[in-house]
Design an enzyme around this catalytic site. Sequence first.
Site, PDB file in Angstrom:
ATOM      1  N   HIS A 135      42.284  94.913 102.295  1.00 27.08           N
ATOM      2  CA  HIS A 135      41.718  93.565 102.181  1.00 27.08           C
ATOM      3  C   HIS A 135      42.076  92.979 100.821  1.00 27.08           C
ATOM      4  O   HIS A 135      41.817  93.590  99.795  1.00 27.08           O
ATOM      5  CB  HIS A 135      40.196  93.603 102.338  1.00 27.08           C
ATOM      6  N   PRO A 195      23.949  98.190  97.024  1.00 30.27           N
ATOM      7  CA  PRO A 195      25.253  98.202  97.695  1.00 30.27           C
ATOM      8  C   PRO A 195      26.056  96.897  97.608  1.00 30.27           C
ATOM      9  O   PRO A 195      27.213  96.863  98.037  1.00 30.27           O
ATOM     10  CB  PRO A 195      24.901  98.514  99.159  1.00 30.27           C
ATOM     11  N   LYS A 251      30.004  99.776  95.267  1.00 28.39           N
ATOM     12  CA  LYS A 251      30.431 100.683  94.196  1.00 28.39           C
ATOM     13  C   LYS A 251      30.020 102.148  94.341  1.00 28.39           C
ATOM     14  O   LYS A 251      30.633 103.031  93.731  1.00 28.39           O
ATOM     15  CB  LYS A 251      29.890 100.176  92.844  1.00 28.39           C
TER      16      LYS A 251
HETATM   17  P1  RFL Z   1      25.516 111.726  99.223  1.00 29.00           P
HETATM   18  O1  RFL Z   1      26.485 111.069 100.122  1.00 29.00           O
HETATM   19  O2  RFL Z   1      24.096 111.294  99.287  1.00 29.00           O
HETATM   20  O3  RFL Z   1      25.633 113.294  99.470  1.00 29.00           O
HETATM   21  C1  RFL Z   1      24.680 114.200  98.953  1.00 29.00           C
HETATM   22  C2  RFL Z   1      24.628 115.401  99.885  1.00 29.00           C
HETATM   23  O4  RFL Z   1      23.762 116.391  99.355  1.00 29.00           O
HETATM   24  C3  RFL Z   1      22.988 116.929 100.404  1.00 29.00           C
HETATM   25  N1  RFL Z   1      21.775 117.572  99.836  1.00 29.00           N
HETATM   26  C4  RFL Z   1      21.609 118.906  99.708  1.00 29.00           C
HETATM   27  N2  RFL Z   1      22.393 119.951 100.017  1.00 29.00           N
HETATM   28  C5  RFL Z   1      21.917 121.212  99.803  1.00 29.00           C
HETATM   29  N3  RFL Z   1      20.705 121.455  99.269  1.00 29.00           N
HETATM   30  C6  RFL Z   1      19.865 120.432  98.932  1.00 29.00           C
HETATM   31  N4  RFL Z   1      18.670 120.678  98.407  1.00 29.00           N
HETATM   32  C7  RFL Z   1      20.329 119.098  99.157  1.00 29.00           C
HETATM   33  N5  RFL Z   1      19.787 117.868  98.951  1.00 29.00           N
HETATM   34  C8  RFL Z   1      20.674 116.961  99.364  1.00 29.00           C
HETATM   35  C9  RFL Z   1      22.707 115.729 101.282  1.00 29.00           C
HETATM   36  O5  RFL Z   1      22.332 116.085 102.605  1.00 29.00           O
HETATM   37  C10 RFL Z   1      24.051 115.016 101.238  1.00 29.00           C
HETATM   38  O6  RFL Z   1      24.928 115.447 102.269  1.00 29.00           O
HETATM   39  O7  RFL Z   1      25.961 111.559  97.705  1.00 29.00           O
HETATM   40  P2  RFL Z   1      27.426 111.443  97.008  1.00 29.00           P
HETATM   41  O8  RFL Z   1      28.350 112.507  97.496  1.00 29.00           O
HETATM   42  O9  RFL Z   1      27.153 111.303  95.565  1.00 29.00           O
HETATM   43  O10 RFL Z   1      28.006 110.063  97.604  1.00 29.00           O
HETATM   44  C11 RFL Z   1      27.446 108.823  97.236  1.00 29.00           C
HETATM   45  C12 RFL Z   1      27.589 107.821  98.368  1.00 29.00           C
HETATM   46  O11 RFL Z   1      27.126 108.402  99.574  1.00 29.00           O
HETATM   47  C13 RFL Z   1      26.841 106.510  98.095  1.00 29.00           C
HETATM   48  O12 RFL Z   1      26.965 106.130  96.745  1.00 29.00           O
HETATM   49  C14 RFL Z   1      27.383 105.337  98.950  1.00 29.00           C
HETATM   50  O13 RFL Z   1      27.158 105.545 100.312  1.00 29.00           O
HETATM   51  C15 RFL Z   1      26.725 104.021  98.521  1.00 29.00           C
HETATM   52  N6  RFL Z   1      27.124 102.880  99.355  1.00 29.00           N
HETATM   53  C16 RFL Z   1      28.338 102.233  99.165  1.00 29.00           C
HETATM   54  N7  RFL Z   1      29.213 102.690  98.248  1.00 29.00           N
HETATM   55  C17 RFL Z   1      30.438 102.104  98.121  1.00 29.00           C
HETATM   56  O14 RFL Z   1      31.211 102.524  97.258  1.00 29.00           O
HETATM   57  N8  RFL Z   1      30.853 101.051  98.909  1.00 29.00           N
HETATM   58  C18 RFL Z   1      30.032 100.555  99.862  1.00 29.00           C
HETATM   59  O15 RFL Z   1      30.471  99.667 100.591  1.00 29.00           O
HETATM   60  C19 RFL Z   1      28.714 101.105  99.992  1.00 29.00           C
HETATM   61  N9  RFL Z   1      27.878 100.660 100.930  1.00 29.00           N
HETATM   62  C20 RFL Z   1      26.280 102.435 100.363  1.00 29.00           C
HETATM   63  C21 RFL Z   1      26.671 101.305 101.135  1.00 29.00           C
HETATM   64  C22 RFL Z   1      25.082 103.077 100.639  1.00 29.00           C
HETATM   65  C23 RFL Z   1      24.270 102.612 101.637  1.00 29.00           C
HETATM   66  N10 RFL Z   1      23.078 103.345 101.864  1.00 29.00           N
HETATM   67  C24 RFL Z   1      22.620 103.695 103.151  1.00 29.00           C
HETATM   68  C25 RFL Z   1      22.408 103.991 100.767  1.00 29.00           C
HETATM   69  C26 RFL Z   1      25.865 100.810 102.129  1.00 29.00           C
HETATM   70  C27 RFL Z   1      24.644 101.446 102.370  1.00 29.00           C
HETATM   71  C28 RFL Z   1      23.779 100.841 103.446  1.00 29.00           C
HETATM   72  C1  PHB Z   2      29.992  98.214 104.263  1.00 27.44           C
HETATM   73  O1  PHB Z   2      29.155  99.039 104.635  1.00 27.44           O
HETATM   74  O2  PHB Z   2      31.007  97.949 104.942  1.00 27.44           O
HETATM   75  C2  PHB Z   2      29.767  97.506 102.981  1.00 27.44           C
HETATM   76  C3  PHB Z   2      28.595  97.725 102.280  1.00 27.44           C
HETATM   77  C4  PHB Z   2      28.403  97.050 101.071  1.00 27.44           C
HETATM   78  C5  PHB Z   2      29.367  96.167 100.613  1.00 27.44           C
HETATM   79  C6  PHB Z   2      30.525  95.965 101.313  1.00 27.44           C
HETATM   80  C7  PHB Z   2      30.736  96.639 102.513  1.00 27.44           C
HETATM   81  O3  PHB Z   2      29.179  95.491  99.451  1.00 27.44           O
END
Ligand code: RFL
Ligand code: PHB
Length: 393
Positions: free
Chosen positions: A74, A296, A300
């Site tokens: 994109h 979000p 990032k």
């Molecule tokens: P995670 O993905 O939370 O993984 C952590 C893992 O640790 C496990 N865990 C354990 N394992 C063993 N023993 C324990 N005691 C444990 N406790 C926990 C968990 O089950 C899990 O599998 O962290 P990590 O690897 O640091 O990754 C971070 C990302 O997941 C997070 O920052 C992103 O998803 C945030 N985010 C977005 N980031 C972007 O860069 N671009 C996006 O577009 C974006 N959109 C989003 C998002 C996060 C969202 N939510 C739901 C929070 C959109 C949403 C809606």
């Molecule tokens: C996505 O889940 O696709 C997503 C989430 C947050 C953003 C952009 C895209 O800022």
Amino acid sequence: MRTRTQIGIVGAGPAGLLLSHLLTQRGIDSVLIENRSRAYCEARQRAGVLEDGSVAVLRTAGLADRLDQEGIEHGGIYLQFAGERRHIDFRALTGRTVTVYAQTEVVKDLIARRLADAGEGAIQFSVTGTAVTGLESDEPVLHYTSQDGVRYEVTCDAIAGCDGFHGMCRPAIPAGVQSAVERDYPYAWLGILADVPPSTDELIYAHHPRGFALHSLRGPTVSRLYLQVDPDEDIGGWPDDRIWAELSERFALPGWELKPGPVLDKSITPMRSFVSAPMRYGRLFLAGDAAHIVPPTGAKGLNLALADVAHLAPALADLVHGKPDRADAYSATCLDRVWRSTHFSWWMTTMLHRTPGADEMEAQLQLSQLRYVTSSRAAATSLAENYTGLPLT
Ligand code: RFL
Ligand code: PHB
């Protein structure tokens, strides 16, 4: 059972999975444990946007075969406000782009690769009773009970806490050692995954008097959309037709229509900024959401998690070989990027969301900022530079 490895990794999210792969590439052994099942990790709906730097990290690590085929490049985003939709052209402004490729797919690719390279036991899923001890010593110990009920004590050279915001590694650090800076926002996102082709060629971030809305996608036939809702909103009060009606209203534009479709997944996420520093205590290193959370809106979180472990892997490889300099610099190196992304995510969030109880001054300031960022090349370039991401140094 007592065993030994070089690096113990807690959490098989993007951070822990990539770290174990990067360590293997450097000839370093690791044990990776995860308290959820493989199916759960692969299905958890989260991020969708990868910065150029994140794509480069995955490509260099040999993990981008499917990303290169299925990821959608994109070159910009739309900002919509006051009945207009304006384009920010990242490619023209910075020469950089982002790639839409779901976190679920990143996680599937990483898990498949770890298991193919290191065998079925490479990731211990569905463990219980995770604990970390001896963090002040040179031989910290990772404790867990495997899915088949065996209690393990794994002596390590260092432990990586990649266990997300609700994990147990950060709380294992004694009180008073770290500083945590936090802000909760007075709103949340209701996110849906929908079995319908996106109604847009690029992401739409919409400011609306009824609240923020975001149109994203997961591929040519699957859309991802978000609505600003109250933090204590009950998802039961949002049947699918209410969600589509609200989305249609917030994205409304003459001559444009939002195509509704079957909702495959629905959830509400709170919005929070959180930075815990330093990202290290003794031989415990925190990475990704375990150390910091951003709202979000700036896309990032996933990118920060990948950037952290791109620094952590060489730092731990050096540490294991008796060279501590990069490990000593790890926290400060990462926190620079973390704070830039924290600021950018806060800025995007506060510019685009309706603050409950906000006065007319705040509403007018938001609109002025939106007009400025979509009309000044300098302001648009700043947004584009931050959205597409800082180069990984
Ligand atoms: P995670 O993905 O939370 O993984 C952590 C893992 O640790 C496990 N865990 C354990 N394992 C063993 N023993 C324990 N005691 C444990 N406790 C926990 C968990 O089950 C899990 O599998 O962290 P990590 O690897 O640091 O990754 C971070 C990302 O997941 C997070 O920052 C992103 O998803 C945030 N985010 C977005 N980031 C972007 O860069 N671009 C996006 O577009 C974006 N959109 C989003 C998002 C996060 C969202 N939510 C739901 C929070 C959109 C949403 C809606
Ligand atoms: C996505 O889940 O696709 C997503 C989430 C947050 C953003 C952009 C895209 O800022």
